[in-house]
Design an enzyme around this catalytic site. Structure first.
Site, PDB file in Angstrom:
ATOM      1  N   HIS A  35      -7.191 -27.846  -9.959  1.00  0.00           N
ATOM      2  CA  HIS A  35      -8.337 -26.968 -10.179  1.00  0.00           C
ATOM      3  C   HIS A  35      -9.127 -27.490 -11.379  1.00  0.00           C
ATOM      4  CE1 HIS A  35      -5.349 -24.662  -7.955  1.00  0.00           C
ATOM      5  NE2 HIS A  35      -6.359 -24.029  -7.421  1.00  0.00           N
ATOM      6  N   PRO A 125       0.649 -17.183 -10.463  1.00  0.00           N
ATOM      7  CA  PRO A 125       0.495 -15.888  -9.797  1.00  0.00           C
ATOM      8  C   PRO A 125      -0.377 -15.011 -10.701  1.00  0.00           C
ATOM      9  CG  PRO A 125       2.778 -16.626  -9.747  1.00  0.00           C
ATOM     10  CD  PRO A 125       2.055 -17.512 -10.717  1.00  0.00           C
ATOM     11  N   GLY A 163      -9.752 -13.341 -11.251  1.00  0.00           N
ATOM     12  CA  GLY A 163      -8.602 -13.055 -10.394  1.00  0.00           C
ATOM     13  C   GLY A 163      -7.567 -12.231 -11.138  1.00  0.00           C
ATOM     14  N   ILE A 194     -17.092 -16.500 -10.248  1.00  0.00           N
ATOM     15  CA  ILE A 194     -16.725 -17.291  -9.062  1.00  0.00           C
ATOM     16  C   ILE A 194     -15.246 -17.061  -8.709  1.00  0.00           C
ATOM     17  CG2 ILE A 194     -16.333 -19.672  -8.218  1.00  0.00           C
ATOM     18  CD1 ILE A 194     -19.263 -18.848  -8.198  1.00  0.00           C
ATOM     19  N   HIS A 265     -14.274 -24.332  -8.185  1.00  0.00           N
ATOM     20  CA  HIS A 265     -12.976 -23.751  -8.571  1.00  0.00           C
ATOM     21  C   HIS A 265     -11.835 -24.724  -8.278  1.00  0.00           C
ATOM     22  CE1 HIS A 265      -9.737 -20.690  -8.802  1.00  0.00           C
ATOM     23  NE2 HIS A 265      -9.239 -21.353  -7.781  1.00  0.00           N
ATOM     24  N   SER A 387      16.358   9.714 -15.629  1.00  0.00           N
ATOM     25  CA  SER A 387      17.031   9.310 -14.389  1.00  0.00           C
ATOM     26  C   SER A 387      17.667   7.933 -14.507  1.00  0.00           C
ATOM     27  CB  SER A 387      16.033   9.285 -13.228  1.00  0.00           C
ATOM     28  OG  SER A 387      15.487  10.568 -13.013  1.00  0.00           O
ATOM     29  N   GLU A 414       5.825  -0.139 -13.006  1.00  0.00           N
ATOM     30  CA  GLU A 414       7.011  -0.994 -12.863  1.00  0.00           C
ATOM     31  C   GLU A 414       6.656  -2.468 -13.031  1.00  0.00           C
ATOM     32  OE1 GLU A 414       5.839   1.084 -10.540  1.00  0.00           O
ATOM     33  OE2 GLU A 414       7.204   2.799 -10.670  1.00  0.00           O
ATOM     34  N   PHE A 440      12.008   0.543  -6.156  1.00  0.00           N
ATOM     35  CA  PHE A 440      10.757   0.084  -6.747  1.00  0.00           C
ATOM     36  C   PHE A 440      10.879  -1.319  -7.340  1.00  0.00           C
ATOM     37  CE2 PHE A 440       9.954   4.871  -7.214  1.00  0.00           C
ATOM     38  CZ  PHE A 440       9.688   4.963  -5.856  1.00  0.00           C
ATOM     39  N   ASP A 472      15.600  12.459  -1.726  1.00  0.00           N
ATOM     40  CA  ASP A 472      14.272  11.860  -1.891  1.00  0.00           C
ATOM     41  C   ASP A 472      13.872  11.008  -0.690  1.00  0.00           C
ATOM     42  OD1 ASP A 472      13.334  13.056  -4.158  1.00  0.00           O
ATOM     43  OD2 ASP A 472      13.916  11.461  -5.530  1.00  0.00           O
ATOM     44  N   HIS A 476      12.564   6.116  -1.140  1.00  0.00           N
ATOM     45  CA  HIS A 476      13.244   5.913  -2.424  1.00  0.00           C
ATOM     46  C   HIS A 476      14.618   5.269  -2.259  1.00  0.00           C
ATOM     47  CE1 HIS A 476       9.989   8.341  -3.799  1.00  0.00           C
ATOM     48  NE2 HIS A 476      10.482   8.545  -5.010  1.00  0.00           N
TER      49      HIS A 476
END
Lengths: 673, 673
Positions: A35, A125, A163, A194, A265, A387, A414, A440, A472, A476
């Protein structure tokens, strides 16, 4: 666009920034991939940051009190590599630049933590870097509160692109930073309008300035090619008590035919266009050429922090020996000597007490013993503190007016929590752990994978780890989440059966230097299965014989976590029928796989039928142990989940989904034929 | 707090809203679990919405032109169940309310799509509902453009809590909705300032009003207990051309001792406090009691839309028969009859053409044939359109001024894309597919799991599916992602070997009514392996014999996707040595598992050694096929990935990680001893 005004206004600056642009163009062309546009667009901003503000000493890239520079827009890796090379980082030579994106090079397609000092985190990422940075900045605040401003006093800078800001995790990060008023966090937004598909407004028309302000940030807008404006904005950002965002209006692929386009890019490899761009820059067409005086100017920037670093070393040496040792210990990720004794005491007490307890509660009891002897731990939860049982009673809450607080209310975030914990671990000096419901894992996944890839020992406390959470319901109830974490390279997944194994798992997780851990803990009470105290950490072997067969051994039951007690119950039934049955507890498949073959054979000898028991999918690594590593070893079965769960009380669900001692005993009998 | 002003200002409204509060208190108390506070706090808002605005006919909950009501804060499920019961939804009887959270009840802990008509989507994992809603609203715009305003003309309402707005996916959703100016989307924010850990400001001080405005929304702030204000705000929201957010200031657990506290968020089961709350409401202490006149008033609301629905039916019947049939077809998720022929033509052409092509490009060629005959498809990409090859040439871009556009630029928002696609599928009339890089499955995971749980056929186009993507390196190279999707119940994972299998996979994915699909596609070119045209869809069997042994069969090679051609090459080597070798292509493990045992035995007979080949972790379901379903079937090996990848050209990586025909042949020889 006519570059003359930029070239002539500040020729020294221009030459330094253009060295980045030229190296980028050459490296991408040589690799025929990469890039180009972002480093070319952000070269001016990065040059001013490194020249005027960033506290660093290129020869000592691991100096603990350096400012952190995080390239959240990781695809622009050549920006970072160019800066490291130019300033004289010992790990990034010109050969590394020439070998951009090749096998064995430190200069991977995206910056990879561990490949070279000076790469503070792995990015690529999108959104990870900006969320890591929140953890870096929190770690700085915590360590400054602990060790004093003379020892810890630095900033965290981030370059983020459009991004990064579109990814949801960026909102979690900026909201957290705003809430915690992380004044040492400065984000430089590459506002180039862009993306890969075209102009940003194809998909987004967010007023980013207003959005950051809504989250409590200080915001400035500047021309990202004006060195004086960049300098002034960074100076102002450093002076404010809020986290700061500087919107830098830039031209992607500045000076190239692809400038200001989505083509810009990507990889700009056309030889003529490359030559044209270099000509427009007033730069030599020779590949990888940097004029000696420009390189010298950059190296002077790299050496700028040497005196400051030496002064810091002197200040560190003025601390008491105990304080110095403690500072060095936490940055070396060494556990305190007292940890082992604390764990053993918990184990002994748990074995003696027996009884029933949820492993999430057992985990809290372990933390009550561990946190006081391990001041580098930082706990937290994504709004499930009660919890997840992650807050020990000695911990106070980290806040604007309590930077010594070691407990973080992460909010319902999270992903942001996991990424910020990674940032803390990367910063050094902190051992972060944080909790949410195991289902999760899905939300935290992108950052959990990064921890594994980066080889950092973040600890993910995942409670409510099966249908055993009950009412739940299936949203869950994890079914595939043990498989998800076990399928991820370099990840320990601990699923302890009781408080003893929970203590052992914590000891291993907190002692790990290069592997993140997932602690899979029950909501529901489970009986103590380790009723005889042993000082040795049996969980460290991954799996071990918990109960031996009395009659002639015909069956081996292998179970984890809440299902170990079911295996023991099934064993009773089978022994009553004269079927000798061994029970193997397997709290960590990864550690078991790392044992030598002799141990694995001792625990799982060929011959007897094998039944695995886990309230999750069989695909979570079971067949290797059930069927034998090379096949042909044993007749085998599995008692677990084949579908999503349901909403009902836990005991009803275990019965309805057939995860019972009776079902296990039946399966053994069927296999014995 | 003194409820008198609320009780007396509008007694009729009070009684209706209080019926919700009382049912909630009773159901949670009976279940001894659940979340009381949110339904009690939002009862007034929901009552006004249902009484004055929501277009629905309780007796016909599947009326396609109904307004959609989405409870993003799914833990407050009793709000939805109460509304469905009170208005006369045929699926939610009083018995269902009494059996809240029990085995077999439609009234699961969180709303589960498919349990009862009127539950528009499964919620509970926070942020999913609001992101689904964006897809609902987009589907409405698209279908209105396609079928006309007389047939499609409705709103999407969402109740979202603080937790939903803290989740990153909410930012992706609100930015998308703002960009697309989804004027029929109205979000009612339950602004109660309470989360599980305490007050919201423990973790967040975002100015939500400013944040929504920054994303292009119309925003109002009201007292969420003032019926007139609620009514006026909704009316205004409906009239604006922007998506609307109404910040409703409410008291969680209104009128209960736990009002305005985090305790009020959870299960309020104390009998005395429950009695006290009912007394304060002026309500009967009798459990599950709703006064007849209140029930009648609610049922009148439920019947309010009957005439409107009938008028709509009449308008539908005025359409041409062809148009009616088309409308009914797309809502029934029936594929057009022409699909099969289109797929066959693509297959035939591909078999005849042979040659080499990336399966992502093959996928685009399939879409070029499919999209023109299947007008209900909506494609898109998370800013990787050119890489994911998701846009066929007949598709125009969905935009404010082109609601007929069937291609969505989702932006760098994998999670928001996946959740919005789920919303489109749930709305009905649309078959959504969307692309990103397979490694970013991690970002989309929470919504991908929901698709599987809800049994909706969303299609996830995951390209760049292995180290074969090359230089971008390990952050972008999936290793564990096939395992992640295969471990998820009710998910088809297709990994086609060439264009023929890609066409077959698309046919199956688009024909699926209750199972989402993951298409795992290569970046790099792969040779055509299906060189003889067959009309039958061989991928439908999950696995099949691609090449039979010539010499006496001693080995079976099982491969997927880009590794099938490696298997064929290894077979050549082995046959040359007289080792008869069968090659099995296994494009879909889940479909193979669904075949009868006879087929599975025919493809994988016991005896020969087996080697699996996939550039991914063995944990992705391989041992079942390699070692035999009951064990003892075959000596087996695997050629794949045991670690994360690296940055280098693809061919170098295959060589360095040992995924080569030579390695496969060696493994076979070693197993044959």
């Amino acid at each position: 666009m006519d570059l003359t005004p930029l070239r002539t206004a500040n020729p020294d600056h221009w030459a330094k920034a253009t060295a980045i642009r030229a190296l980028t163009l050459d490296a991408v062309a040589a690799a025929n991939s990469g890039h180009s546009g972002m480093p070319m667009g952000m070269a001016d901003v990065a040059t001013v940051l490194f020249e005027k503000h960033l506290k660093f000493d290129a020869a000592h890239p691991e100096w603990p009190d350096r400012d952190r520079f995080i390239l959240s827009a990781g695809h622009g890796s050549m920006l970072l590599y160019s800066l490291l090379y130019l300033t004289g980082n010992p790990d990034i030579t010109l050969d590394e630049i020439r070998n951009f994106r090749q096998w064995g090079a430190r200069t991977a397609g995206h910056p990879e933590y561990g490949h070279a000092r000076g790469i503070e985190t792995t990015t690529g990422p999108l959104g990870q870097g900006i969320a890591n940075a929140v953890g870096f900045a929190m770690a700085e605040e915590m360590l400054r509160a602990r060790f004093g401003r003379k020892i810890v006093d630095h900033y965290t800078y981030v370059i983020a692109g459009d991004g990064c800001l579109m990814e949801g995790v960026s909102q979690e990060a900026i909201a957290l930073a705003g809430r915690q008023q992380l004044g040492r966090l400065i984000v430089l937004w590459d506002n180039n309008n862009i993306t890969i598909d075209g102009t940003v407004d194809l998909a987004d028309r967010t007023d980013q300035v207003a959005r950051f302000k809504a989250s409590g940030w200080h915001v400035q807008e500047i021309d990202g090619h004006d060195p004086a404006a960049i300098d002034a904005a960074i100076a102002k950002a450093k002076a404010t008590k809020k986290p700061s965002m500087i919107a830098c209006k830039t031209h992607i692929a500045l000076g190239h035919a692809a400038q200001d386009t989505s083509k810009g890019h990507g990889a700009l490899t056309d030889a003529q266009q490359l030559a044209d761009a270099k000509a427009a820059y007033g730069w030599s067409p020779e590949p990888f050429h940097v004029p000696a005086e420009v390189k010298a100017a950059w190296e002077a920037i790299g050496a700028r922090g040497a005196a400051e670093r030496e002064a810091w070393e002197a200040r560190l040496s003025e601390l008491s020996e105990r304080r110095q040792a403690e500072f060095n210990r936490v940055f070396a990720r060494e556990v305190p000597r007292r940890l082992s004794a604390a764990i053993r005491a918990v184990k002994k007490e748990a074995s003696e007490a027996g009884g029933k307890m949820a492993t999430r509660q057992a985990s809290q009891k372990v933390l009550e013993a561990v946190n006081p002897v391990m001041p580098e731990t930082v706990g937290g939860s994504a709004d499930l503190s009660g919890s997840n049982n992650t807050k020990s009673s000695d911990m106070t809450v980290f806040d604007v007016d309590n930077r010594k607080g070691r407990y973080v209310h992460w909010g319902v975030r999270e992903h942001g929590m996991a990424a910020a914990m990674n940032g803390m671990a990367l910063h050094g000096g902190i051992r972060p752990y944080g909790g949410t419901f195991m289902a999760f894992t899905d939300y935290a996944r992108p950052a959990m994978r990064m921890a594994a890839l980066m080889k950092i020992p973040t600890v993910f406390v995942m409670t409510h780890d099966s249908i055993g959470l009950g009412e739940d319901g299936p949203t869950h109830q994890p079914v595939e989440h043990l498989a998800i974490s076990r399928a991820t390279p370099n990840t320990y997944v601990f699923r302890p059966a009781d408080m003893v194994e929970t203590a052992e798992a914590w000891e291993l997780a907190l002692s790990s230097k290069e592997t993140p851990s997932v602690l899979s803990l029950t909501r529901q009470g489970v009986p103590t299965v380790r009723t005889r105290h042993k000082t040795a950490n049996l969980t460290a072997r991954g799996a071990y014989v918990l109960a031996e067969a009395e009659a002639k051994r015909q069956a081996i039951l292998i179970a984890t976590g809440s299902e170990v007690s079911i295996a023991l119950e099934a064993r009773e039934m089978l022994e009553a029928d004269g079927i000798g049955t061994r029970v193997v507890s397997m709290p960590c498949m990864e550690l078991f796989a790392q044992q030598d073959e002799a141990w694995r054979r001792r625990v799982l000898p060929a011959g007897p039928v094998r039944v695995g028991i886990e309230a999750a999918t069989r695909l979570g690594g079971w067949d290797r142990w059930l069927l034998g590593e090379r096949g042909r070893e044993a007749k085998a079965g599995f008692v677990g989940m084949e579908s999503f769960g349901a909403s009902a009380p836990a005991d009803v669900l275990y019965e309805k989904f057939g995860i019972t001692a009776q079902a296990v005993a039946d399966k053994v009998r069927a296999l014995l034929g």
